[in-house]
Design a protein around this motif. Structure first.
Motif, PDB file in Angstrom:
ATOM      1  N   GLY A  56     -36.552  36.974   9.104  1.00  0.00           N
ATOM      2  CA  GLY A  56     -36.455  37.871   7.969  1.00  0.00           C
ATOM      3  C   GLY A  56     -35.898  39.199   8.402  1.00  0.00           C
ATOM      4  N   GLY A  57     -35.680  40.063   7.437  1.00  0.00           N
ATOM      5  CA  GLY A  57     -35.151  41.369   7.753  1.00  0.00           C
ATOM      6  C   GLY A  57     -34.742  42.125   6.510  1.00  0.00           C
ATOM      7  N   TYR A  58     -33.958  43.160   6.729  1.00  0.00           N
ATOM      8  CA  TYR A  58     -33.484  44.004   5.634  1.00  0.00           C
ATOM      9  C   TYR A  58     -32.038  44.379   5.906  1.00  0.00           C
ATOM     10  CZ  TYR A  58     -34.121  47.072   1.659  1.00  0.00           C
ATOM     11  OH  TYR A  58     -34.045  47.638   0.404  1.00  0.00           O
ATOM     12  N   LYS A  59     -31.213  44.382   4.859  1.00  0.00           N
ATOM     13  CA  LYS A  59     -29.800  44.721   4.987  1.00  0.00           C
ATOM     14  C   LYS A  59     -29.464  45.849   4.017  1.00  0.00           C
ATOM     15  CE  LYS A  59     -26.659  41.695   5.765  1.00  0.00           C
ATOM     16  NZ  LYS A  59     -25.633  40.664   5.759  1.00  0.00           N
ATOM     17  N   TRP A  60     -28.782  46.859   4.531  1.00  0.00           N
ATOM     18  CA  TRP A  60     -28.283  47.959   3.725  1.00  0.00           C
ATOM     19  C   TRP A  60     -26.765  47.853   3.651  1.00  0.00           C
ATOM     20  CZ3 TRP A  60     -31.976  48.524   7.480  1.00  0.00           C
ATOM     21  CH2 TRP A  60     -33.219  48.997   7.080  1.00  0.00           C
ATOM     22  N   ALA A  61     -26.197  48.128   2.490  1.00  0.00           N
ATOM     23  CA  ALA A  61     -24.747  48.100   2.319  1.00  0.00           C
ATOM     24  C   ALA A  61     -24.296  49.429   1.722  1.00  0.00           C
ATOM     25  CB  ALA A  61     -24.328  46.954   1.402  1.00  0.00           C
ATOM     26  N   THR A  62     -23.069  49.828   2.070  1.00  0.00           N
ATOM     27  CA  THR A  62     -22.507  51.049   1.499  1.00  0.00           C
ATOM     28  C   THR A  62     -22.159  50.811   0.029  1.00  0.00           C
ATOM     29  OG1 THR A  62     -20.288  50.420   2.187  1.00  0.00           O
ATOM     30  CG2 THR A  62     -21.570  51.785   3.710  1.00  0.00           C
ATOM     31  N   ARG A  63     -21.857  51.880  -0.672  1.00  0.00           N
ATOM     32  CA  ARG A  63     -21.496  51.751  -2.093  1.00  0.00           C
ATOM     33  C   ARG A  63     -20.264  50.879  -2.299  1.00  0.00           C
ATOM     34  NH1 ARG A  63     -23.851  55.044  -5.927  1.00  0.00           N
ATOM     35  NH2 ARG A  63     -25.075  56.749  -5.087  1.00  0.00           N
ATOM     36  N   SER A  64     -19.350  50.939  -1.381  1.00  0.00           N
ATOM     37  CA  SER A  64     -18.132  50.136  -1.506  1.00  0.00           C
ATOM     38  C   SER A  64     -18.357  48.679  -1.116  1.00  0.00           C
ATOM     39  CB  SER A  64     -17.031  50.732  -0.632  1.00  0.00           C
ATOM     40  OG  SER A  64     -17.379  50.628   0.731  1.00  0.00           O
ATOM     41  N   GLN A  65     -19.548  48.338  -0.628  1.00  0.00           N
ATOM     42  CA  GLN A  65     -19.891  46.987  -0.189  1.00  0.00           C
ATOM     43  C   GLN A  65     -19.011  46.508   0.957  1.00  0.00           C
ATOM     44  OE1 GLN A  65     -22.441  44.897  -1.486  1.00  0.00           O
ATOM     45  NE2 GLN A  65     -23.122  46.707  -2.561  1.00  0.00           N
ATOM     46  N   LYS A  66     -18.463  47.422   1.752  1.00  0.00           N
ATOM     47  CA  LYS A  66     -17.594  47.051   2.880  1.00  0.00           C
ATOM     48  C   LYS A  66     -18.341  47.041   4.211  1.00  0.00           C
ATOM     49  CE  LYS A  66     -13.385  46.666   1.176  1.00  0.00           C
ATOM     50  NZ  LYS A  66     -12.562  45.506   1.330  1.00  0.00           N
ATOM     51  N   PHE A  67     -19.274  47.969   4.405  1.00  0.00           N
ATOM     52  CA  PHE A  67     -19.972  48.107   5.681  1.00  0.00           C
ATOM     53  C   PHE A  67     -21.465  47.881   5.480  1.00  0.00           C
ATOM     54  CE2 PHE A  67     -16.188  50.758   5.903  1.00  0.00           C
ATOM     55  CZ  PHE A  67     -15.588  50.234   7.030  1.00  0.00           C
ATOM     56  N   THR A  68     -22.106  47.248   6.480  1.00  0.00           N
ATOM     57  CA  THR A  68     -23.529  46.939   6.383  1.00  0.00           C
ATOM     58  C   THR A  68     -24.252  47.300   7.673  1.00  0.00           C
ATOM     59  OG1 THR A  68     -23.236  44.678   7.180  1.00  0.00           O
ATOM     60  CG2 THR A  68     -23.127  45.009   4.800  1.00  0.00           C
ATOM     61  N   ILE A  69     -25.538  47.537   7.532  1.00  0.00           N
ATOM     62  CA  ILE A  69     -26.451  47.686   8.658  1.00  0.00           C
ATOM     63  C   ILE A  69     -27.612  46.736   8.390  1.00  0.00           C
ATOM     64  CG2 ILE A  69     -28.041  49.208   9.883  1.00  0.00           C
ATOM     65  CD1 ILE A  69     -26.246  51.520   9.169  1.00  0.00           C
ATOM     66  N   GLU A  70     -27.980  45.975   9.394  1.00  0.00           N
ATOM     67  CA  GLU A  70     -29.003  44.951   9.217  1.00  0.00           C
ATOM     68  C   GLU A  70     -30.029  45.040  10.340  1.00  0.00           C
ATOM     69  OE1 GLU A  70     -28.887  40.294  10.150  1.00  0.00           O
ATOM     70  OE2 GLU A  70     -27.500  40.918   8.590  1.00  0.00           O
ATOM     71  N   LEU A  71     -31.285  44.940   9.981  1.00  0.00           N
ATOM     72  CA  LEU A  71     -32.392  44.879  10.928  1.00  0.00           C
ATOM     73  C   LEU A  71     -33.090  43.548  10.694  1.00  0.00           C
ATOM     74  CD1 LEU A  71     -33.954  46.504  13.045  1.00  0.00           C
ATOM     75  CD2 LEU A  71     -35.371  47.366  11.199  1.00  0.00           C
ATOM     76  N   ASN A  72     -33.156  42.693  11.746  1.00  0.00           N
ATOM     77  CA  ASN A  72     -33.725  41.364  11.537  1.00  0.00           C
ATOM     78  C   ASN A  72     -34.561  40.914  12.728  1.00  0.00           C
ATOM     79  OD1 ASN A  72     -31.682  40.869  13.394  1.00  0.00           O
ATOM     80  ND2 ASN A  72     -31.042  38.974  12.443  1.00  0.00           N
ATOM     81  N   GLY A  73     -35.356  39.889  12.490  1.00  0.00           N
ATOM     82  CA  GLY A  73     -36.170  39.274  13.530  1.00  0.00           C
ATOM     83  C   GLY A  73     -36.539  37.871  13.117  1.00  0.00           C
ATOM     84  N   GLY A  74     -36.870  37.034  14.088  1.00  0.00           N
ATOM     85  CA  GLY A  74     -37.237  35.662  13.779  1.00  0.00           C
ATOM     86  C   GLY A  74     -37.942  35.004  14.942  1.00  0.00           C
ATOM     87  N   LEU A  75     -38.630  33.928  14.642  1.00  0.00           N
ATOM     88  CA  LEU A  75     -39.373  33.167  15.633  1.00  0.00           C
ATOM     89  C   LEU A  75     -39.057  31.694  15.437  1.00  0.00           C
ATOM     90  CD1 LEU A  75     -41.558  33.370  17.871  1.00  0.00           C
ATOM     91  CD2 LEU A  75     -43.238  32.942  16.083  1.00  0.00           C
ATOM     92  N   GLY A  76     -38.740  31.018  16.531  1.00  0.00           N
ATOM     93  CA  GLY A  76     -38.392  29.602  16.463  1.00  0.00           C
ATOM     94  C   GLY A  76     -39.160  28.788  17.475  1.00  0.00           C
ATOM     95  N   ARG A  77     -39.072  27.484  17.297  1.00  0.00           N
ATOM     96  CA  ARG A  77     -39.770  26.552  18.186  1.00  0.00           C
ATOM     97  C   ARG A  77     -38.761  25.568  18.745  1.00  0.00           C
ATOM     98  NH1 ARG A  77     -45.559  25.091  18.626  1.00  0.00           N
ATOM     99  NH2 ARG A  77     -45.489  23.509  20.222  1.00  0.00           N
ATOM    100  N   ASN A  78     -38.790  25.369  20.043  1.00  0.00           N
ATOM    101  CA  ASN A  78     -37.900  24.402  20.679  1.00  0.00           C
ATOM    102  C   ASN A  78     -38.346  22.991  20.315  1.00  0.00           C
ATOM    103  OD1 ASN A  78     -36.427  26.409  21.967  1.00  0.00           O
ATOM    104  ND2 ASN A  78     -37.821  26.443  23.701  1.00  0.00           N
TER     105      ASN A  78
END
Length: 173
Positions: free
Chosen positions: A129-151
């Motif tokens: 999960g995480g959070y994504k921010w986009a500029t007004r023009s929807q051209k540039f983004t910043i994303e903060l994410n994390g996740g956990l998986g199992r082999n």
């Protein structure tokens, strides 16, 4: 004549001014670089995301690392599926399910021979999960994410977990 002009202008104004609830654009593709991962571990992680609609996307991740004994190996590739829950299109809070195939080396300490490298490749499934921010023009983004998986493969690694985290900068086109 005035009624005709008024009616024509009224029809033209009502048919050409349909309002949209969200900002619509054609930026359905996004490429991103996990700058946080690069600054902390010198891992180069690139991502791609295709927006199916404003709330759902599919994508993929590929990464390279010079140290094969790091926590997620030295090479990885995998798909993901995301669902966005924000009020803005293609941004806000998201949840994802991902798969990852990765390879690396594991140092095995044998009692009589010493340390030897054990090459491995494994597949992991996980949630994130995480959070994504986009500029007004929807051209540039910043994303903060994390996740956990199992082999899930091979049997030696089935009890191991893997994790993903990052701060990504993206560009939509």
């Amino acid at each position: 004549m005035n009624k005709f002009i008024f009616t024509t202008l009224l029809i033209f104004a009502t048919t050409s001014s349909f309002a949209q609830a969200y900002y619509t654009d054609d930026n359905s593709h996004e490429v991103k670089l996990n700058i946080g991962q690069f600054l902390i571990t010198t891992t180069v992680e690139l991502g791609y995301e295709y927006y199916i609609n404003e709330d759902t996307s599919i994508g993929g991740t590929i990464y390279f690392d010079g140290k094969s004994t790091d926590y997620n190996g030295n090479f990885g590739i995998g798909p993901n599926l995301r669902a966005y829950f924000g009020f803005e299109p293609k941004s806000g809070l998201f949840a994802e399910v991902f798969g990852l195939y990765y390879t690396g080396d594991d140092d095995v300490d044998t009692q009589n021979i010493g340390t030897r490298n054990y090459d491995y490749s494994t597949i992991a499934l996980g949630l994130g999960g995480g959070y994504k921010w986009a500029t007004r023009s929807q051209k540039f983004t910043i994303e903060l994410n994390g996740g956990l998986g199992r082999n899930i493969n091979p049997e030696d690694f089935q009890d191991d977990f893997m994790f993903r985290a990052g701060l990504s900068l993206g560009f939509r086109f």
